[in-house]
Enzyme design. Structure first.
Site, PDB file in Angstrom:
ATOM      1  N   ASP A 153      41.890 -54.673  14.041  1.00  0.00           N
ATOM      2  CA  ASP A 153      42.052 -53.537  13.133  1.00  0.00           C
ATOM      3  C   ASP A 153      43.415 -53.533  12.449  1.00  0.00           C
ATOM      4  OD1 ASP A 153      40.900 -51.022  12.105  1.00  0.00           O
ATOM      5  OD2 ASP A 153      42.763 -50.236  12.917  1.00  0.00           O
ATOM      6  N   ASP A 306      41.520 -42.567  13.560  1.00  0.00           N
ATOM      7  CA  ASP A 306      42.403 -43.590  12.976  1.00  0.00           C
ATOM      8  C   ASP A 306      43.840 -43.058  12.940  1.00  0.00           C
ATOM      9  OD1 ASP A 306      43.344 -45.915  11.927  1.00  0.00           O
ATOM     10  OD2 ASP A 306      42.392 -45.711   9.968  1.00  0.00           O
TER      11      ASP A 306
END
Length: 425
Positions: A153, A306
């Site tokens: 990520d 996130d």
């Protein structure tokens, strides 16, 4: 010490419970759920009158920045921000320094969390060594050390063969591959969504296709390999459509989005507002509505944060092009999710499912329930309690949020994590 939580509305979708019950906690475990006024005498009582009592929230996508970037966040401050937001389990992405691409870093994260973490931390290991996309990391050893999923990520795995091998290995080790879907050539130099506003502001845009072509590729690879694929931070109408189609075809794919993708549009970056600079970028009203529909019909399984805290010098003391991407999200996520309930997109039960029960199931951890014998992880929330988002009061080191000044409902009054009570006025 034994604790009885009483007078609250207990909502536990995992047990299909929604009503007034009393919950007994002994040590770090839930020891019983009783009808109203039927709980035993205890050392301490938590009066949850007027509040809901729910399983602790589970965030399967956060950046705790530790090790290496502790000036942005640490495991101590990140987990304190988590419990402030009602989260009791957080999965941390591997883009640390050094990268979490070996068992030594994984073990360091777990040791540090044991020493100073306010909630449970589940490390996500890198798919490739150094997140360079060139060579697979030692997934088996890292899983054995404590990693619960794998992702590069912050960067995509651009080499399709490497991604194929990762999905194949995911079957061997029964772990999840989380994909940051971005075609770096299409997004190169981009800082906001490509469209009218990027033209108006004179900023290079990132087309929706930069996300969608990688979603399509990874779905194809999941279909080829049978591996377990999870699409991170979905932001576009096209991605929602691709994932919906893949699910209908029986491909093993799940997906998440984040509150900023259903609460904000690209308009938020007007006046070069770096608070709203995120990757993938905020999109159009049409995309926002598609994301909401994806949540409603379960194309999108999970709401994650996130959480991406940044130092003020990285986020605000730079021109827009040079400012860092990301939002500090742990302390506002549930209240922003409540907007979906107010709008009729989700029921309250469905919101709790997507922020606790479902992520627990996808990553395979024993969380998301208030059942007898479960860990004593829960949140007491006043749904009608209103508060103003004041970043300076965040427990996270990251004060970067585009929601500054917003008036939100859903005040987290207490969080019980690892059997310890955290409470706020």
């Amino acid at each position: 010490m034994s604790i009885l939580i009483k007078n609250g509305r207990v909502i536990d979708p995992a047990q299909n419970i929604d009503g007034h019950y009393e919950i007994l906690i002994e040590g770090k475990k839930i020891r019983g759920v009783y009808p109203k006024a039927k709980g035993p005498k205890t050392d301490k009582i938590i009066d949850a009158s007027g509040c809901i009592v729910i399983p602790g929230l589970v965030d399967m996508h956060a950046h705790l920045r530790d090790p290496g970037f502790e000036y942005k966040e640490s495991i101590r401050t990140g987990t304190m921000a988590a419990v402030r937001g009602g989260f009791t389990s957080v999965c941390c992405m591997p883009n640390t320094n050094p990268v979490n691409d070996n068992k030594t870093v994984t073990e360091f994260i777990l040791r540090k969390n044991y020493a100073e973490g306010a909630c449970f931390v589940y490390p996500i290991g890198a798919i490739t060594k150094g997140q360079k996309g060139e060579e697979l990391a030692e997934m088996g050893m890292m899983k054995e050390a404590g990693c619960i999923a794998f992702s590069d990520d912050g960067r995509p795995v651009t080499n399709s063969l490497i991604m194929r091998r990762a999905l194949e290995y995911s079957k061997i080790f029964n772990v999840l591959i989380i994909s940051h879907c971005e075609d770096l050539k299409l997004s190169e130099g981009g800082v906001i969504n490509e469209g009218f506003i990027s033209t108006t502001l004179g900023l290079r845009g990132i087309p929706k296709a930069a996300e969608e072509v990688m979603v399509a590729r990874d779905i194809a690879l999941a279909g080829l390999t049978g591996g377990r694929l999870h699409i991170a931070h979905v932001s576009t109408e096209g991605s929602v459509r691709l994932i919906r189609d893949a699910k209908e075809r029986g491909i093993s794919v799940t997906a998440e989005t984040c509150p900023h993708y259903f609460c904000l549009t690209e308009d938020a970056v007007n006046n070069y507002n770096t608070s709203a600079k995120v990757n993938p970028p905020l999109r159009t009203e049409r995309d926002v509505e598609a994301v909401k529909q994806g949540l409603k019909d379960n194309t999108i399984d999970v709401i994650a944060t996130d959480h991406a805290p940044h130092h003020i010098d990285d986020k605000y003391n730079k021109e827009f092009d040079a400012a860092s991407f990301g939002i500090s999200g742990l302390e506002t996520a549930f209240s922003l999710g409540l907007k979906l309930v107010e709008q009729g997109v989700l029921s309250l039960k469905q919101l709790i499912m997507k922020m606790s029960v479902t992520p627990s199931g996808i990553i395979g951890i024993p969380k998301g329930t208030l059942a007898e014998g479960a860990d004593a992880d829960l949140a007491v929330i006043d749904l009608s309690g209103e508060f103003i988002v004041e970043p300076d009061r965040f427990l996270s080191k990251g004060k970067n949020t585009p929601f500054k000044g917003w008036q939100l409902k859903g005040a987290v009054l207490k969080t019980v994590s690892k059997g310890k009570i955290y409470e706020w006025e």
